[in-house]
Design an enzyme around this catalytic site. Structure first.
Site, PDB file in Angstrom:
ATOM      1  N   GLY A  17       0.784  -1.236   0.000  1.00  0.00           N
ATOM      2  CA  GLY A  17       0.000   0.000   0.000  1.00  0.00           C
ATOM      3  C   GLY A  17       0.811   1.279   0.000  1.00  0.00           C
ATOM      4  O   GLY A  17       0.311   2.333   0.406  1.00  0.00           O
ATOM      5  N   ASN A  19       1.723   3.002  -2.618  1.00  0.00           N
ATOM      6  CA  ASN A  19       1.094   3.941  -3.568  1.00  0.00           C
ATOM      7  C   ASN A  19      -0.198   4.510  -2.994  1.00  0.00           C
ATOM      8  O   ASN A  19      -0.517   5.680  -3.218  1.00  0.00           O
ATOM      9  CB  ASN A  19       0.851   3.266  -4.920  1.00  0.00           C
ATOM     10  CG  ASN A  19       2.106   3.257  -5.765  1.00  0.00           C
ATOM     11  OD1 ASN A  19       2.519   4.306  -6.265  1.00  0.00           O
ATOM     12  ND2 ASN A  19       2.745   2.093  -5.897  1.00  0.00           N
ATOM     13  N   ARG A  70     -14.851 -15.234 -10.956  1.00  0.00           N
ATOM     14  CA  ARG A  70     -14.325 -13.875 -11.046  1.00  0.00           C
ATOM     15  C   ARG A  70     -15.468 -12.870 -11.192  1.00  0.00           C
ATOM     16  O   ARG A  70     -15.449 -11.799 -10.596  1.00  0.00           O
ATOM     17  CB  ARG A  70     -13.370 -13.767 -12.249  1.00  0.00           C
ATOM     18  CG  ARG A  70     -12.757 -12.396 -12.368  1.00  0.00           C
ATOM     19  CD  ARG A  70     -11.572 -12.384 -13.274  1.00  0.00           C
ATOM     20  NE  ARG A  70     -11.963 -12.305 -14.683  1.00  0.00           N
ATOM     21  CZ  ARG A  70     -11.103 -12.131 -15.684  1.00  0.00           C
ATOM     22  NH1 ARG A  70      -9.813 -12.059 -15.441  1.00  0.00           N
ATOM     23  NH2 ARG A  70     -11.532 -12.069 -16.920  1.00  0.00           N
ATOM     24  N   MET A  95      -3.410  -7.092  -7.339  1.00  0.00           N
ATOM     25  CA  MET A  95      -2.851  -8.140  -8.182  1.00  0.00           C
ATOM     26  C   MET A  95      -3.903  -9.135  -8.689  1.00  0.00           C
ATOM     27  O   MET A  95      -3.693 -10.346  -8.636  1.00  0.00           O
ATOM     28  CB  MET A  95      -1.725  -8.860  -7.416  1.00  0.00           C
ATOM     29  CG  MET A  95      -0.541  -7.962  -7.117  1.00  0.00           C
ATOM     30  SD  MET A  95       0.085  -7.110  -8.618  1.00  0.00           S
ATOM     31  CE  MET A  95       1.707  -6.595  -8.068  1.00  0.00           C
ATOM     32  N   ARG A  96      -5.037  -8.600  -9.175  1.00  0.00           N
ATOM     33  CA  ARG A  96      -6.041  -9.457  -9.824  1.00  0.00           C
ATOM     34  C   ARG A  96      -6.340  -8.861 -11.193  1.00  0.00           C
ATOM     35  O   ARG A  96      -6.464  -7.640 -11.316  1.00  0.00           O
ATOM     36  CB  ARG A  96      -7.365  -9.487  -9.033  1.00  0.00           C
ATOM     37  CG  ARG A  96      -7.289  -9.924  -7.611  1.00  0.00           C
ATOM     38  CD  ARG A  96      -6.811 -11.312  -7.408  1.00  0.00           C
ATOM     39  NE  ARG A  96      -7.583 -12.348  -8.090  1.00  0.00           N
ATOM     40  CZ  ARG A  96      -7.173 -13.618  -8.197  1.00  0.00           C
ATOM     41  NH1 ARG A  96      -6.017 -13.984  -7.713  1.00  0.00           N
ATOM     42  NH2 ARG A  96      -7.927 -14.504  -8.797  1.00  0.00           N
ATOM     43  N   ASN A 112      -4.285   2.301 -13.204  1.00  0.00           N
ATOM     44  CA  ASN A 112      -3.340   1.371 -12.579  1.00  0.00           C
ATOM     45  C   ASN A 112      -1.952   1.985 -12.651  1.00  0.00           C
ATOM     46  O   ASN A 112      -1.620   2.690 -13.607  1.00  0.00           O
ATOM     47  CB  ASN A 112      -3.343   0.033 -13.335  1.00  0.00           C
ATOM     48  CG  ASN A 112      -2.400  -0.975 -12.703  1.00  0.00           C
ATOM     49  OD1 ASN A 112      -2.354  -1.106 -11.477  1.00  0.00           O
ATOM     50  ND2 ASN A 112      -1.621  -1.675 -13.518  1.00  0.00           N
ATOM     51  N   HIS A 114       2.043   0.926 -12.813  1.00  0.00           N
ATOM     52  CA  HIS A 114       2.836  -0.250 -13.150  1.00  0.00           C
ATOM     53  C   HIS A 114       4.321   0.137 -13.160  1.00  0.00           C
ATOM     54  O   HIS A 114       4.684   1.186 -13.711  1.00  0.00           O
ATOM     55  CB  HIS A 114       2.410  -0.791 -14.527  1.00  0.00           C
ATOM     56  CG  HIS A 114       3.157  -2.025 -14.907  1.00  0.00           C
ATOM     57  ND1 HIS A 114       2.865  -3.266 -14.361  1.00  0.00           N
ATOM     58  CD2 HIS A 114       4.205  -2.211 -15.743  1.00  0.00           C
ATOM     59  CE1 HIS A 114       3.702  -4.159 -14.865  1.00  0.00           C
ATOM     60  NE2 HIS A 114       4.522  -3.559 -15.691  1.00  0.00           N
ATOM     61  N   LEU A 149      -3.632  -7.106 -20.335  1.00  0.00           N
ATOM     62  CA  LEU A 149      -2.749  -7.006 -19.175  1.00  0.00           C
ATOM     63  C   LEU A 149      -1.853  -5.764 -19.310  1.00  0.00           C
ATOM     64  O   LEU A 149      -1.073  -5.666 -20.260  1.00  0.00           O
ATOM     65  CB  LEU A 149      -1.890  -8.279 -19.076  1.00  0.00           C
ATOM     66  CG  LEU A 149      -0.831  -8.295 -17.987  1.00  0.00           C
ATOM     67  CD1 LEU A 149      -1.462  -8.282 -16.599  1.00  0.00           C
ATOM     68  CD2 LEU A 149       0.087  -9.496 -18.149  1.00  0.00           C
ATOM     69  N   ASP A 150      -1.976  -4.834 -18.365  1.00  0.00           N
ATOM     70  CA  ASP A 150      -1.184  -3.598 -18.355  1.00  0.00           C
ATOM     71  C   ASP A 150      -1.237  -2.900 -19.718  1.00  0.00           C
ATOM     72  O   ASP A 150      -0.226  -2.383 -20.203  1.00  0.00           O
ATOM     73  CB  ASP A 150       0.273  -3.898 -17.943  1.00  0.00           C
ATOM     74  CG  ASP A 150       0.339  -4.496 -16.544  1.00  0.00           C
ATOM     75  OD1 ASP A 150      -0.398  -4.034 -15.660  1.00  0.00           O
ATOM     76  OD2 ASP A 150       1.116  -5.443 -16.335  1.00  0.00           O
TER      77      ASP A 150
HETATM   78  C1  GAR Z   1       4.025  -1.234  -7.114  1.00  0.00           C
HETATM   79  O1  GAR Z   1       5.374  -1.243  -7.491  1.00  0.00           O
HETATM   80  C2  GAR Z   1       3.121  -1.293  -8.321  1.00  0.00           C
HETATM   81  O2  GAR Z   1       3.623  -0.573  -9.413  1.00  0.00           O
HETATM   82  C3  GAR Z   1       3.121  -2.765  -8.616  1.00  0.00           C
HETATM   83  O3  GAR Z   1       3.000  -3.371  -7.353  1.00  0.00           O
HETATM   84  C4  GAR Z   1       3.650  -2.536  -6.389  1.00  0.00           C
HETATM   85  C5  GAR Z   1       2.681  -2.295  -5.263  1.00  0.00           C
HETATM   86  O4  GAR Z   1       3.309  -1.605  -4.222  1.00  0.00           O
HETATM   87  N1  GAR Z   1       2.037  -3.114  -9.465  1.00  0.00           N
HETATM   88  C6  GAR Z   1       2.114  -3.971 -10.469  1.00  0.00           C
HETATM   89  O5  GAR Z   1       3.129  -4.611 -10.726  1.00  0.00           O
HETATM   90  C7  GAR Z   1       0.850  -4.123 -11.295  1.00  0.00           C
HETATM   91  N2  GAR Z   1       1.097  -4.841 -12.502  1.00  0.00           N
HETATM   92  P1  GAR Z   1       2.464  -0.863  -3.129  1.00  0.00           P
HETATM   93  O6  GAR Z   1       1.452  -1.898  -2.590  1.00  0.00           O
HETATM   94  O7  GAR Z   1       3.467  -0.491  -2.097  1.00  0.00           O
HETATM   95  O8  GAR Z   1       1.799   0.300  -3.762  1.00  0.00           O
END
Ligand code: GAR
Length: 207
Positions: A17, A19, A70, A95-96, A112, A114, A149-150
């Site tokens: 969390g 971000n 889902r 992550m879903r 999102n 990434h 995806l992304d």
């Molecule tokens: C972050 O680096 C985000 O960019 C990545 O997961 C991490 C979550 O960190 N997301 C992905 O890879 C999505 N494809 P956080 O929970 O500390 O924000």
């Protein structure tokens, strides 16, 4: 409701969390004019839930594993978000993969973050993918979420150098600083509404 109805956002998380925290901090510092109406995690142990509660934000767990499909999981998410009149959904380490039941409920209103310069290195462990590939420039992307995806239109990106003696963790830490900087900016862009989606391109209208 006590907040500007067009600026109510939700944040969906699966873990740490950080971000989410960047969004909470940007709002507190008035760099981002928004209200986080709810934080939802698909795992009860997501650390971000504590960050939300510490900031006085409602925090829910909706475990994907508790649903037979889902679609049913996504319908439950949509119900909670609609109840809270959210206009923008921010995925922050969620992550879903999301399917039509969710995507169709929030057209062009799901973001999102990434940890790569998309379209390079989609999927999991993007920072390690970039490091292993040997790129000299890496970075972060905030994009709209579509069925790929992304894959959706890009709102903002930031680059960082890959240094000679980086480990994947060192690179990931440098990218994360940029994620925290550009995610609130991207949320502002979306909430301000001065943009248009033209095919793959998100174009900002001149002021
Ligand atoms: C972050 O680096 C985000 O960019 C990545 O997961 C991490 C979550 O960190 N997301 C992905 O890879 C999505 N494809 P956080 O929970 O500390 O924000």
């Amino acid at each position: 409701m006590g907040s500007d109805p067009g600026r109510r956002i939700a944040v969906l998380i699966s873990g740490r969390g950080s971000n989410l925290q960047a969004l909470i901090d940007a709002i507190a510092e008035q760099r981002l004019h928004a209200t986080i109406a709810v934080v939802i995690a698909n795992r009860p142990d997501a650390q971000g839930l504590d960050r939300a509660r510490a900031a006085g934000i409602e925090a829910l767990t909706i475990e994907h594993r508790a649903f037979a499909s889902r679609t049913l999981f996504e319908e439950a998410l949509v119900r909670e978000l609609r109840e809270r009149q959210v206009s923008l959904v921010c995925l922050a380490g969620f992550m879903r993969l999301l399917g039509p039941a969710f995507l169709d409920a929030f057209p062009n209103a799901i973001l999102n973050v990434h940890p790569s310069l998309l379209p390079a290195f989609p999927g999991v462990d993007a920072q390690r993918q970039a490091w292993q590939y040997g790129v000299k420039v890496a970075g972060a992307t905030v994009h709209l979420v579509n069925g790929e995806l992304d894959g959706g239109p890009i709102v903002t990106q930031a680059s960082v150098p890959v240094l000679e003696h980086d480990t994947p963790d060192m690179l990931a830490a440098r990218i994360l600083v940029e994620e925290h900087r550009i995610y609130p900016e991207a949320v502002s862009i979306m909430l301000d509404g001065q943009h248009e989606v033209q095919g793959r391109r998100l174009v900002r209208k001149p002021r």
